[in-house]
Write an enzyme that holds these catalytic residues in place. Sequence first.
Site, PDB file in Angstrom:
ATOM      1  N   HIS A 194      30.689 -57.340  -6.281  1.00  0.00           N
ATOM      2  CA  HIS A 194      30.061 -56.912  -5.017  1.00  0.00           C
ATOM      3  C   HIS A 194      28.810 -57.764  -4.810  1.00  0.00           C
ATOM      4  O   HIS A 194      27.928 -57.783  -5.658  1.00  0.00           O
ATOM      5  CB  HIS A 194      29.666 -55.431  -5.071  1.00  0.00           C
ATOM      6  CG  HIS A 194      30.838 -54.504  -5.000  1.00  0.00           C
ATOM      7  ND1 HIS A 194      30.741 -53.231  -4.493  1.00  0.00           N
ATOM      8  CD2 HIS A 194      32.129 -54.662  -5.360  1.00  0.00           C
ATOM      9  CE1 HIS A 194      31.932 -52.640  -4.545  1.00  0.00           C
ATOM     10  NE2 HIS A 194      32.789 -53.488  -5.083  1.00  0.00           N
ATOM     11  N   TYR A 218      24.790 -46.419   0.263  1.00  0.00           N
ATOM     12  CA  TYR A 218      23.802 -45.379  -0.048  1.00  0.00           C
ATOM     13  C   TYR A 218      23.343 -44.793   1.282  1.00  0.00           C
ATOM     14  O   TYR A 218      22.739 -45.516   2.094  1.00  0.00           O
ATOM     15  CB  TYR A 218      22.599 -45.971  -0.775  1.00  0.00           C
ATOM     16  CG  TYR A 218      22.894 -46.409  -2.206  1.00  0.00           C
ATOM     17  CD1 TYR A 218      22.668 -45.555  -3.270  1.00  0.00           C
ATOM     18  CD2 TYR A 218      23.397 -47.680  -2.475  1.00  0.00           C
ATOM     19  CE1 TYR A 218      22.928 -45.941  -4.572  1.00  0.00           C
ATOM     20  CE2 TYR A 218      23.666 -48.089  -3.792  1.00  0.00           C
ATOM     21  CZ  TYR A 218      23.430 -47.203  -4.826  1.00  0.00           C
ATOM     22  OH  TYR A 218      23.696 -47.587  -6.117  1.00  0.00           O
ATOM     23  N   PRO A 257      20.841 -41.444 -11.503  1.00  0.00           N
ATOM     24  CA  PRO A 257      21.871 -42.469 -11.289  1.00  0.00           C
ATOM     25  C   PRO A 257      21.708 -43.312 -10.026  1.00  0.00           C
ATOM     26  O   PRO A 257      22.437 -44.281  -9.844  1.00  0.00           O
ATOM     27  CB  PRO A 257      23.172 -41.656 -11.223  1.00  0.00           C
ATOM     28  CG  PRO A 257      22.761 -40.281 -10.855  1.00  0.00           C
ATOM     29  CD  PRO A 257      21.392 -40.083 -11.402  1.00  0.00           C
ATOM     30  N   LYS A 276      21.340 -47.684 -13.212  1.00  0.00           N
ATOM     31  CA  LYS A 276      20.700 -48.436 -14.300  1.00  0.00           C
ATOM     32  C   LYS A 276      21.044 -47.972 -15.717  1.00  0.00           C
ATOM     33  O   LYS A 276      20.799 -48.697 -16.682  1.00  0.00           O
ATOM     34  CB  LYS A 276      19.175 -48.370 -14.144  1.00  0.00           C
ATOM     35  CG  LYS A 276      18.651 -49.154 -12.957  1.00  0.00           C
ATOM     36  CD  LYS A 276      18.693 -50.642 -13.248  1.00  0.00           C
ATOM     37  CE  LYS A 276      18.556 -51.466 -11.999  1.00  0.00           C
ATOM     38  NZ  LYS A 276      19.579 -52.448 -11.799  1.00  0.00           N
TER      39      LYS A 276
HETATM   40  P1  FAD Z   1      26.285 -42.460 -24.377  1.00  0.00           P
HETATM   41  O1  FAD Z   1      27.204 -43.126 -23.421  1.00  0.00           O
HETATM   42  O2  FAD Z   1      25.886 -41.059 -24.115  1.00  0.00           O
HETATM   43  O3  FAD Z   1      26.976 -42.567 -25.804  1.00  0.00           O
HETATM   44  C1  FAD Z   1      26.518 -41.826 -26.901  1.00  0.00           C
HETATM   45  C2  FAD Z   1      27.667 -41.564 -27.840  1.00  0.00           C
HETATM   46  O4  FAD Z   1      27.146 -40.918 -28.993  1.00  0.00           O
HETATM   47  C3  FAD Z   1      28.715 -40.623 -27.246  1.00  0.00           C
HETATM   48  O5  FAD Z   1      29.993 -41.182 -27.405  1.00  0.00           O
HETATM   49  C4  FAD Z   1      28.533 -39.348 -28.033  1.00  0.00           C
HETATM   50  O6  FAD Z   1      29.747 -38.631 -28.216  1.00  0.00           O
HETATM   51  C5  FAD Z   1      28.005 -39.867 -29.346  1.00  0.00           C
HETATM   52  N1  FAD Z   1      27.250 -38.878 -30.099  1.00  0.00           N
HETATM   53  C6  FAD Z   1      26.462 -37.869 -29.637  1.00  0.00           C
HETATM   54  N2  FAD Z   1      25.937 -37.172 -30.651  1.00  0.00           N
HETATM   55  C7  FAD Z   1      26.396 -37.745 -31.775  1.00  0.00           C
HETATM   56  C8  FAD Z   1      26.219 -37.464 -33.153  1.00  0.00           C
HETATM   57  N3  FAD Z   1      25.449 -36.441 -33.569  1.00  0.00           N
HETATM   58  N4  FAD Z   1      26.826 -38.233 -34.051  1.00  0.00           N
HETATM   59  C9  FAD Z   1      27.610 -39.279 -33.663  1.00  0.00           C
HETATM   60  N5  FAD Z   1      27.838 -39.583 -32.372  1.00  0.00           N
HETATM   61  C10 FAD Z   1      27.226 -38.825 -31.439  1.00  0.00           C
HETATM   62  N6  FAD Z   1      24.738 -44.233 -15.066  1.00  0.00           N
HETATM   63  C11 FAD Z   1      24.834 -44.983 -13.980  1.00  0.00           C
HETATM   64  O7  FAD Z   1      24.217 -46.049 -13.947  1.00  0.00           O
HETATM   65  N7  FAD Z   1      25.629 -44.576 -12.903  1.00  0.00           N
HETATM   66  C12 FAD Z   1      26.359 -43.415 -12.949  1.00  0.00           C
HETATM   67  O8  FAD Z   1      27.069 -43.092 -12.007  1.00  0.00           O
HETATM   68  C13 FAD Z   1      26.263 -42.630 -14.077  1.00  0.00           C
HETATM   69  N8  FAD Z   1      26.969 -41.488 -14.169  1.00  0.00           N
HETATM   70  C14 FAD Z   1      26.812 -40.706 -15.257  1.00  0.00           C
HETATM   71  C15 FAD Z   1      27.491 -39.491 -15.341  1.00  0.00           C
HETATM   72  C16 FAD Z   1      27.313 -38.655 -16.432  1.00  0.00           C
HETATM   73  C17 FAD Z   1      28.056 -37.336 -16.491  1.00  0.00           C
HETATM   74  C18 FAD Z   1      26.435 -39.046 -17.470  1.00  0.00           C
HETATM   75  C19 FAD Z   1      26.216 -38.137 -18.651  1.00  0.00           C
HETATM   76  C20 FAD Z   1      25.794 -40.264 -17.404  1.00  0.00           C
HETATM   77  C21 FAD Z   1      25.961 -41.103 -16.307  1.00  0.00           C
HETATM   78  N9  FAD Z   1      25.310 -42.333 -16.225  1.00  0.00           N
HETATM   79  C22 FAD Z   1      25.427 -43.073 -15.127  1.00  0.00           C
HETATM   80  C23 FAD Z   1      24.492 -42.837 -17.291  1.00  0.00           C
HETATM   81  C24 FAD Z   1      25.244 -43.821 -18.201  1.00  0.00           C
HETATM   82  O9  FAD Z   1      26.588 -43.474 -18.284  1.00  0.00           O
HETATM   83  C25 FAD Z   1      24.536 -43.768 -19.533  1.00  0.00           C
HETATM   84  O10 FAD Z   1      23.230 -44.284 -19.325  1.00  0.00           O
HETATM   85  C26 FAD Z   1      25.231 -44.559 -20.642  1.00  0.00           C
HETATM   86  O11 FAD Z   1      26.414 -43.914 -21.021  1.00  0.00           O
HETATM   87  C27 FAD Z   1      24.307 -44.711 -21.851  1.00  0.00           C
HETATM   88  O12 FAD Z   1      25.015 -45.237 -22.936  1.00  0.00           O
HETATM   89  P2  FAD Z   1      24.638 -44.831 -24.431  1.00  0.00           P
HETATM   90  O13 FAD Z   1      25.546 -45.624 -25.294  1.00  0.00           O
HETATM   91  O14 FAD Z   1      23.184 -44.953 -24.610  1.00  0.00           O
HETATM   92  O15 FAD Z   1      24.935 -43.288 -24.549  1.00  0.00           O
HETATM   93  C1  DHB Z   2      28.247 -45.566  -8.792  1.00  0.00           C
HETATM   94  C2  DHB Z   2      27.347 -44.777  -9.473  1.00  0.00           C
HETATM   95  C3  DHB Z   2      26.009 -44.901  -9.186  1.00  0.00           C
HETATM   96  O1  DHB Z   2      25.111 -44.144  -9.841  1.00  0.00           O
HETATM   97  C4  DHB Z   2      25.551 -45.778  -8.247  1.00  0.00           C
HETATM   98  O2  DHB Z   2      24.226 -45.846  -7.993  1.00  0.00           O
HETATM   99  C5  DHB Z   2      26.455 -46.569  -7.580  1.00  0.00           C
HETATM  100  C6  DHB Z   2      27.815 -46.467  -7.875  1.00  0.00           C
HETATM  101  C7  DHB Z   2      29.691 -45.425  -9.115  1.00  0.00           C
HETATM  102  O3  DHB Z   2      30.028 -44.534  -9.893  1.00  0.00           O
HETATM  103  O4  DHB Z   2      30.493 -46.205  -8.593  1.00  0.00           O
END
Ligand code: FAD
Ligand code: DHB
Length: 391
Positions: A74, A203, A295, A299
């Site tokens: 995009h 948006y 979200p 980021k």
């Molecule tokens: P996570 O993806 O949370 O990974 C952490 C991992 O650690 C998980 O697999 C979990 O099961 C594991 N874990 C937890 N506790 C333990 C433990 N005690 N021992 C071992 N493993 C463990 N960001 C955006 O930019 N746009 C979005 O639209 C967006 N939507 C989101 C929707 C939801 C429902 C959520 C929760 C987050 C969303 N985010 C979004 C944020 C983005 O997905 C996260 O910032 C990203 O996943 C961060 O990655 P991470 O690896 O730090 O953590």
């Molecule tokens: C999507 C999620 C977001 O948080 C955003 O700012 C833009 C797009 C998505 O899920 O596609």
Amino acid sequence: MRNRTQVGIVGAGPAGLMLSHLLHGAGVESVVLEIKSRADVEATLRAAVLEQGTVDLLVSTGVGERMLREGAVHRGVHLRFGGRSHRIDFPSQTGGRAITLYPQHEVLRDLIAARLAAGGDVRFEVSDVRLDGLDGDAPRIRFAAGGVAQELRCDFIAGCDGFHGVSRPSIPPGVLTEHVHDYPFGWLGTLVEAPAVTGEIVYAHSRRGFALVSTRTPSVQRYYLQCDPHDEVDAWPDERIWAELHGRLAGEDGWRLAEGPIFQKGVIAMRSYVVEPMQRGRLFLAGDAAHIVPPTGAKGLNLAISDVRLLAEAIVESYARVRRDLLDRYSATALKRVWRAQHFAWWMTAMLHRFPGDDEFQVRLQLAQLEQVTSSPAASTMLAESYVGAF
Ligand code: FAD
Ligand code: DHB
């Protein structure tokens, strides 16, 4: 099963898996411990916007092939307000950068496949994870696998276990400073079987609340609506979703979404959170374990990747040169970017959402800001740079 490794990684999300992948590329071994099953990890719906830097890292480390094939580039986004859409172009304002839409769980599938193909040690469905000896030279992770207690001795531990993980709470009280900001709304996220009506993310600001139009495939769309943070999905029958989407997106240009079966709904809370420092002794926090962004700026996933890129480089340097300069600076360096992203996510959120109690004055201020962002090249470049991650 080995019970000793160089880097013990807690969590197989984007941060943990990418860290393990980067370390492997530099000859440093790691073990990843994850509480969920592989199938669950690969099925969890989350983010989808990959900044140019994230895309480049996936490609340059050999895990970007499917993303390049199946992801959608995009080159801009639309801000919709006052009944019209205004496009912000990325490449012309950011030295050629863009974003790629490729769902987070697909990134995880690619990373898991790459780790396993390279003989990587990723252990799913572990339980009772506990961290010990963080302040000494030989930190340990205790956990259970298949009901059997185990211990993994490490040089370093990376806490990549998300916001609700065990790593951050393992740090003694009084060491960390927390910065928290909760928003008085959430997002209802939906997946809809319908054709795309725009090639780029929209948006939308409206007096009825925020709406976001995104896409997954030519036939599956992702729509979000600002909602009450305590709403259950039952409060959102399909008719209400369509009424709000059409109402919030309505405009003089007659632009309208195509309807279709809604096959997934979920409510996402909105919070800003940062913990400082992102380190205690030999434990380093990365991704959501250390910070959460609302979200709106897309980021979260990108910050998780940029954290572990820094952390991998610092750990590799500490082995190669027996120096810890980069590791000592990891938290301060990562936090600079974290705060920039926090500000952008907060700013986008404040500009686009309806806050409880907002009067017409507040709405007019938001509209004035949106006018400026879409008409002033300087303001528009600021948004474009932040969105593609050029900061
Ligand atoms: P996570 O993806 O949370 O990974 C952490 C991992 O650690 C998980 O697999 C979990 O099961 C594991 N874990 C937890 N506790 C333990 C433990 N005690 N021992 C071992 N493993 C463990 N960001 C955006 O930019 N746009 C979005 O639209 C967006 N939507 C989101 C929707 C939801 C429902 C959520 C929760 C987050 C969303 N985010 C979004 C944020 C983005 O997905 C996260 O910032 C990203 O996943 C961060 O990655 P991470 O690896 O730090 O953590
Ligand atoms: C999507 C999620 C977001 O948080 C955003 O700012 C833009 C797009 C998505 O899920 O596609």
